[in-house]
Write a protein that holds these residues in place. Sequence first.
Motif, short mmCIF file in Angstrom:
data_model
loop_
_atom_site.label_atom_id
_atom_site.label_comp_id
_atom_site.label_asym_id
_atom_site.label_seq_id
_atom_site.Cartn_x
_atom_site.Cartn_y
_atom_site.Cartn_z
N ALA A 32 0.84 -1.21 0.00
CA ALA A 32 0.00 0.00 0.00
C ALA A 32 0.87 1.25 0.00
N GLY A 33 2.19 1.08 -0.20
CA GLY A 33 3.08 2.23 -0.34
C GLY A 33 3.68 2.75 0.96
N MET A 34 3.52 1.98 2.03
CA MET A 34 4.07 2.44 3.31
C MET A 34 5.48 1.88 3.54
N GLU A 35 6.22 2.54 4.43
CA GLU A 35 7.54 2.03 4.82
C GLU A 35 7.39 1.34 6.17
N VAL A 36 7.68 0.06 6.18
CA VAL A 36 7.40 -0.75 7.36
C VAL A 36 8.71 -1.20 8.01
N GLY B 76 32.86 3.32 24.37
CA GLY B 76 32.47 4.68 24.75
C GLY B 76 32.12 5.60 23.60
N GLU B 77 32.13 5.07 22.37
CA GLU B 77 31.80 5.93 21.23
C GLU B 77 30.29 6.10 21.09
N ARG B 78 29.92 7.25 20.57
CA ARG B 78 28.52 7.44 20.16
C ARG B 78 28.42 7.13 18.68
N ILE B 79 27.48 6.25 18.34
CA ILE B 79 27.42 5.73 16.98
C ILE B 79 26.09 6.07 16.33
N GLY B 80 26.16 6.49 15.07
CA GLY B 80 24.95 6.67 14.27
C GLY B 80 24.92 5.63 13.17
N VAL B 81 23.80 4.95 13.04
CA VAL B 81 23.66 3.92 12.01
C VAL B 81 22.58 4.35 11.02
N ILE B 82 22.89 4.20 9.73
CA ILE B 82 21.86 4.40 8.70
C ILE B 82 21.75 3.07 7.95
N ALA B 83 20.60 2.44 8.04
CA ALA B 83 20.41 1.14 7.40
C ALA B 83 19.44 1.30 6.23
N VAL B 84 19.95 1.10 5.04
CA VAL B 84 19.15 1.35 3.84
C VAL B 84 18.63 0.04 3.25
N ASP B 85 17.35 -0.01 2.99
CA ASP B 85 16.74 -1.14 2.30
C ASP B 85 16.00 -0.63 1.07
N PRO B 86 15.77 -1.51 0.09
CA PRO B 86 15.19 -1.02 -1.17
C PRO B 86 13.70 -0.69 -1.08
N THR B 87 13.34 0.35 -1.83
CA THR B 87 11.94 0.70 -2.02
C THR B 87 11.39 -0.12 -3.17
N SER B 88 10.16 -0.61 -3.04
CA SER B 88 9.54 -1.34 -4.13
C SER B 88 9.24 -0.37 -5.27
N PRO B 89 9.71 -0.68 -6.48
CA PRO B 89 9.44 0.21 -7.60
C PRO B 89 7.96 0.16 -8.01
N PHE B 90 7.24 -0.83 -7.51
CA PHE B 90 5.84 -0.97 -7.91
C PHE B 90 4.90 -0.20 -7.00
N SER B 91 5.08 -0.36 -5.69
CA SER B 91 4.15 0.28 -4.77
C SER B 91 4.73 1.52 -4.11
N GLY B 92 6.06 1.69 -4.17
CA GLY B 92 6.68 2.80 -3.46
C GLY B 92 6.86 2.52 -1.98
N GLY B 93 6.39 1.36 -1.53
CA GLY B 93 6.55 0.99 -0.13
C GLY B 93 7.87 0.24 0.08
N ALA B 94 8.15 -0.09 1.34
CA ALA B 94 9.38 -0.81 1.64
C ALA B 94 9.23 -1.57 2.95
N ILE B 95 9.93 -2.68 3.04
CA ILE B 95 10.05 -3.34 4.34
C ILE B 95 11.48 -3.15 4.79
N LEU B 96 11.61 -2.49 5.93
CA LEU B 96 12.94 -2.18 6.45
C LEU B 96 13.21 -3.15 7.58
N GLY B 97 14.02 -4.16 7.31
CA GLY B 97 14.15 -5.26 8.25
C GLY B 97 15.49 -5.34 8.95
N ASP B 98 16.32 -4.30 8.84
CA ASP B 98 17.66 -4.42 9.41
C ASP B 98 17.66 -4.46 10.93
N ARG B 99 16.61 -3.90 11.50
CA ARG B 99 16.54 -3.89 12.96
C ARG B 99 16.35 -5.29 13.54
N VAL B 100 15.87 -6.20 12.72
CA VAL B 100 15.67 -7.57 13.22
C VAL B 100 16.97 -8.12 13.79
#
Lengths: 132, 316
Positions: A32-36, B76-100
């Motif tokens: 549905a276009g959301m980021e999950v 003792g370091e402060r760390i910033g993480v950017i975890a990039v996952d792909p956007t679906s070219p069809f719906s524009g949505g994404a499942i961002l699963g790196d936190r698993v």
Amino acid sequence: MAQNKIRVLIAKPGLDGHDRGAKVLAQALRDAGMEVIYTGLRRTPDQIVSAAIQEDVQVVGLSSLSGAHNNLFQKVANLLQEKGYEDVLLIGGGIIPEKDRKQLEKAGFDRIFSPGTSTEDIVEYIKDKVNE
Amino acid sequence: MSKQASHLARGIIQGKEKALAKGLTMVENRNDGYRELLDEIYSEVKNCPIWGLTGAPGVGKSTITNYLVDSLAKSGERIGVIAVDPTSPFSGGAILGDRVRMMDLAGKEGIFIRSMASRGALGGLSPAIMDAVSLYQAFGVDRILVETVGVGQSETDIVALADTVTVIMMPGTGDDVQTIKAGLLEIGNIFVVNKADLQGAETLTGLLQSMLSSKNSPDDWAPPVLKLIASTGQNLDKLLGEMHRHQDFLKKSNQREEKEKMRNEMALKMHLQARFQDLFLGPLLGTSEWEQAVKSIGRRERSPAYWAEKMITGSD
């Protein structure tokens, strides 16, 4: 050009190994276009709330099939409130008896979905509420 | 000046987590005020090492990142993480699963993790990711880890973004030709063969070593190839050691400034591209000239190349 997307955190609190439902919903929301953002299994309320804050999601969805929902869901709701995130749309689902659903909806949850709810209904509900 | 942008900028500079989270959303969505926000924090941006990790889905990037962040935070370091996952070219949505694979880090002091969708950017990184790095640097982290999905053939942006690029592979994902064509060989400062207990690990390691040794390395850094098993932790400490060693190498050989310049140019280019798109491409879409061009191309009268030039210069 603004490119707003609805960001949703889907989380499995507590000792519960069943995440088929959470994953099916995650895919439906993606379609549905959301980021999950999916947290994976067996998370503590602290971990879930911390992730919700850093990810700046508009929606937090909890799933439980273990029977521990009253305790765990409530803790997440309380923590979100404590940290000043009561404007997050907080929803839940899983094997949750009707009387508990009503109780949780009184205690900070916007909606608890029952088994058998279609993913379309959840998508529509989220879109309506977030765009309100 | 947007009030919200100023408010967020102040919060970020003061190290407030909520302001950083909201600021990241603002730049990612390109919401009103994002330029002011970036501009206002910019004088507070402090350089810090940026480590990039890239590789195909499932090779173990998040498990490795989890270990690295945990070790660095313990020191003792402060760390910033950017975890990039792909956007679906069809719906524009994404499942961002790196936190698993990184959930043990959630809520720990000094660790900030943000999952970002690629949102259609070519080469793996969107301009918003460059801007997210700036926000982290104004917030005040000691190190940034960027994890990107390497489809393997268009992962070049990460070189411009990160000081040290670690390419992660695993056995059984294709023959030697895949490894040569992937283009990953040119971008890595460190190579990892993860899941080294699987069949084929020796072959892949040997192949990488021989290819890397036949490559001219103009900058005196011979990229090491490490075998590890991230799930059991085997050799992860060696990887961390090599990453530090590369960081020292950059410092000694004065290449950090070069990297910094490359990064700045990349950020400027990405912002310009986005603006060009908004200003020039956006207004053309759907106009009568556009429709006319599409029809003409369909009838094989004139080529897309002709029409593009005509739309820009107005002449044949």
